[in-house]
Design a protein around this motif. Structure first.
Motif, PDB file in Angstrom:
ATOM      1  N   SER A  99      15.874 -34.027   8.784  1.00 35.27           N
ATOM      2  CA  SER A  99      16.881 -33.035   9.149  1.00 35.27           C
ATOM      3  C   SER A  99      16.412 -32.288  10.397  1.00 35.27           C
ATOM      4  CB  SER A  99      17.097 -32.052   7.999  1.00 35.27           C
ATOM      5  OG  SER A  99      17.959 -31.014   8.398  1.00 35.27           O
ATOM      6  N   GLU A 163      22.461 -39.319  13.368  1.00 34.52           N
ATOM      7  CA  GLU A 163      23.584 -39.195  12.435  1.00 34.52           C
ATOM      8  C   GLU A 163      23.952 -37.738  12.206  1.00 34.52           C
ATOM      9  OE1 GLU A 163      23.828 -40.019   7.744  1.00 34.52           O
ATOM     10  OE2 GLU A 163      23.441 -41.822   8.921  1.00 34.52           O
ATOM     11  N   SER A 165      26.493 -35.208   9.649  1.00 34.13           N
ATOM     12  CA  SER A 165      27.215 -35.189   8.371  1.00 34.13           C
ATOM     13  C   SER A 165      27.866 -33.827   8.179  1.00 34.13           C
ATOM     14  CB  SER A 165      26.262 -35.471   7.192  1.00 34.13           C
ATOM     15  OG  SER A 165      25.636 -36.732   7.333  1.00 34.13           O
ATOM     16  N   GLN A 167      30.603 -31.753   5.319  1.00 29.95           N
ATOM     17  CA  GLN A 167      31.345 -31.774   4.052  1.00 29.95           C
ATOM     18  C   GLN A 167      32.389 -30.660   4.042  1.00 29.95           C
ATOM     19  OE1 GLN A 167      29.032 -32.065   0.483  1.00 29.95           O
ATOM     20  NE2 GLN A 167      30.666 -31.317  -0.838  1.00 29.95           N
ATOM     21  N   GLN A 231      30.450 -36.311   4.462  1.00 33.53           N
ATOM     22  CA  GLN A 231      30.936 -37.433   5.259  1.00 33.53           C
ATOM     23  C   GLN A 231      29.988 -37.687   6.423  1.00 33.53           C
ATOM     24  OE1 GLN A 231      35.217 -37.095   6.083  1.00 33.53           O
ATOM     25  NE2 GLN A 231      35.407 -35.690   4.338  1.00 33.53           N
ATOM     26  N   ASN A 232      29.480 -38.915   6.520  1.00 38.30           N
ATOM     27  CA  ASN A 232      28.497 -39.288   7.529  1.00 38.30           C
ATOM     28  C   ASN A 232      29.185 -39.859   8.763  1.00 38.30           C
ATOM     29  OD1 ASN A 232      26.414 -38.614   5.732  1.00 38.30           O
ATOM     30  ND2 ASN A 232      26.471 -40.647   4.807  1.00 38.30           N
ATOM     31  N   LYS A 234      27.873 -41.730  11.827  1.00 33.67           N
ATOM     32  CA  LYS A 234      26.704 -42.360  12.443  1.00 33.67           C
ATOM     33  C   LYS A 234      27.037 -42.768  13.869  1.00 33.67           C
ATOM     34  CE  LYS A 234      22.898 -45.423  11.298  1.00 33.67           C
ATOM     35  NZ  LYS A 234      22.301 -46.277  10.273  1.00 33.67           N
ATOM     36  N   LYS A 271      24.787 -31.356   8.166  1.00 43.10           N
ATOM     37  CA  LYS A 271      23.461 -31.979   8.210  1.00 43.10           C
ATOM     38  C   LYS A 271      23.358 -32.849   9.455  1.00 43.10           C
ATOM     39  CE  LYS A 271      20.219 -34.222   5.016  1.00 43.10           C
ATOM     40  NZ  LYS A 271      20.084 -34.865   3.690  1.00 43.10           N
TER      41      LYS A 271
END
Length: 375
Positions: A99, A163, A165, A167, A231-232, A234, A271
């Motif tokens: 992270s 990546e 992320s 939510q 939800q990622n 990438k 994230k």
């Protein structure tokens, strides 16, 4: 021919090994800036580096630059660049992916501060004290086109981001348990604008907070599902963030609140994953044109420093558990290698396999003791 062959190396460890073969090989790698070229192949953004300094001897180099011969200074610059870019390539490719967010700075709007602050987006739990839901909420808007932004500081001036992320938040305490997502999300990476205060005073107006930053990378617009999950997003390939700031743009509103009929965007978790190089480098004086200096803080292997930090952060209980696992695996009272000396050859070999030390990233300034043998 030699240049063509060595230019094909894409592993920084191989390039360092080649430079350690002999004095002439090291001079060849250094003279043709092969470590720098490898970094440029990894991230073109590094072509904007206009100088490299070392934290340990900035003053010494400034003094020597005034008095030393130009040929000697050229050699020192090439050597410093070789060491720095070799370390940088190593960090960009092999540092642990973790992270990268250090702190939340500000949101473009907040409906109920501090209960619905941007700080809540870094809370790993869904609920905090007294079973209170943890999330950030924008203010309500009549138009769905009004965007929102979230600004964060990353853990290092240099971060290789892989990546993102996000939510969206589901308001389970409201009728119908609505999910306040956005239509799309976009990510920007950059650095603080040193001239931002001057622009503010000249205009006489207070611009958006994000205008105080220079954004050197902008992602595509990713569609966001109206679902209560992390939800990622990438990236097609890793991106180098120079300056250590992230802006998340939430575009398009999809959900109204029943009590006032206004559109909101709410986020419960954010994230960012990547490789933070805080222990090795600092970015110096980035400007609006994109140029910046790079300061080497430490030449220690970044992966080893991360492992040592992890070991230091482990609690006594975790160390005891690791010790018990070792005992069960060996069917005997084998102690953890960090807590007691090695007791047998098998244990020593296992320890060395886990921590290879065949590459050293620190070179001496003098070539007097180097071997001159050719391979």
């Amino acid at each position: 021919m030699s240049l063509a062959i060595l230019s094909c190396l894409d592993d920084p460890s191989d390039l360092v090994r080649a430079s350690a073969v002999s004095r002439s090989w090291r001079e060849f790698v250094r003279r043709f800036s092969l470590s720098k070229n490898l970094c440029l192949k990894l991230f073109h953004r590094l072509s904007s580096v206009d100088r490299i300094t070392e934290a340990s001897n900035d003053r010494d180099e400034e003094e020597s630059s005034e008095a030393g011969p130009s040929s000697l200074m050229d050699t020192r610059v090439l050597e410093r660049e070789h060491r720095a870019y070799a370390l940088l390539a190593r960090g960009c490719k092999s540092s642990p992916i973790r992270s990268c967010i250090a702190e939340a700075i500000v949101a473009s709007s907040t409906d109920n501060y501090p209960a619905e602050s941007i700080l809540n987006t870094l809370e790993e739990r869904d609920k905090i004290d007294n079973n209170t839901p943890s999330y950030w909420s924008s203010t309500g808007q009549h138009k769905t086109s009004v965007p929102e932004t979230l600004l964060y500081k990353l853990k290092a001036d240099l971060c290789v981001i892989t990546e993102f992320s996000v939510q969206p938040f589901q308001a389970y305490f409201q009728p119908g348990t609505p999910i306040y997502s956005s239509h799309y999300v976009r990510f920007r990476l950059g650095h603080h604008n040193a001239n931002s205060q001057e622009k503010k005073s000249e205009s006489g107006k207070v611009p958006p907070v994000e205008s105080n930053y220079v954004w050197t990378y902008t992602s595509q617009e990713f569609p966001m599902a109206q679902e209560n999950r992390l939800q990622n997003f990438k990236l097609p390939e890793p991106v180098l963030c120079v300056g250590g700031y992230l802006l998340i743009e939430l575009l398009g509103r999809v959900q109204t609140q029943e009590m006032d009929g206004l559109y909101y965007i709410c986020v419960s978790h954010v994230k960012v994953m990547g490789r933070a190089l805080a222990k090795s480098f600092r970015v110096v004086d980035p400007d609006e044109s994109g140029k910046f200096g790079l300061k080497v803080v430490s030449y220690s292997d970044p992966q080893e420093m991360d492992e040592m930090e992890e070991e230091a952060e482990q609690s006594p209980q975790e160390l005891d558990e690791m010790e018990e696992e070792e005992e069960q695996r060996h069917l005997g009272p084998v102690r953890n290698p960090r807590l007691s000396p090695m007791r047998n050859l098998e244990q020593l070999l296992n320890f060395l396999r886990r921590r290879p030390r065949d590459v050293d990233y620190v070179w001496p300034e003098s070539d007097d003791t180097d071997s001159d043998e050719e391979v």
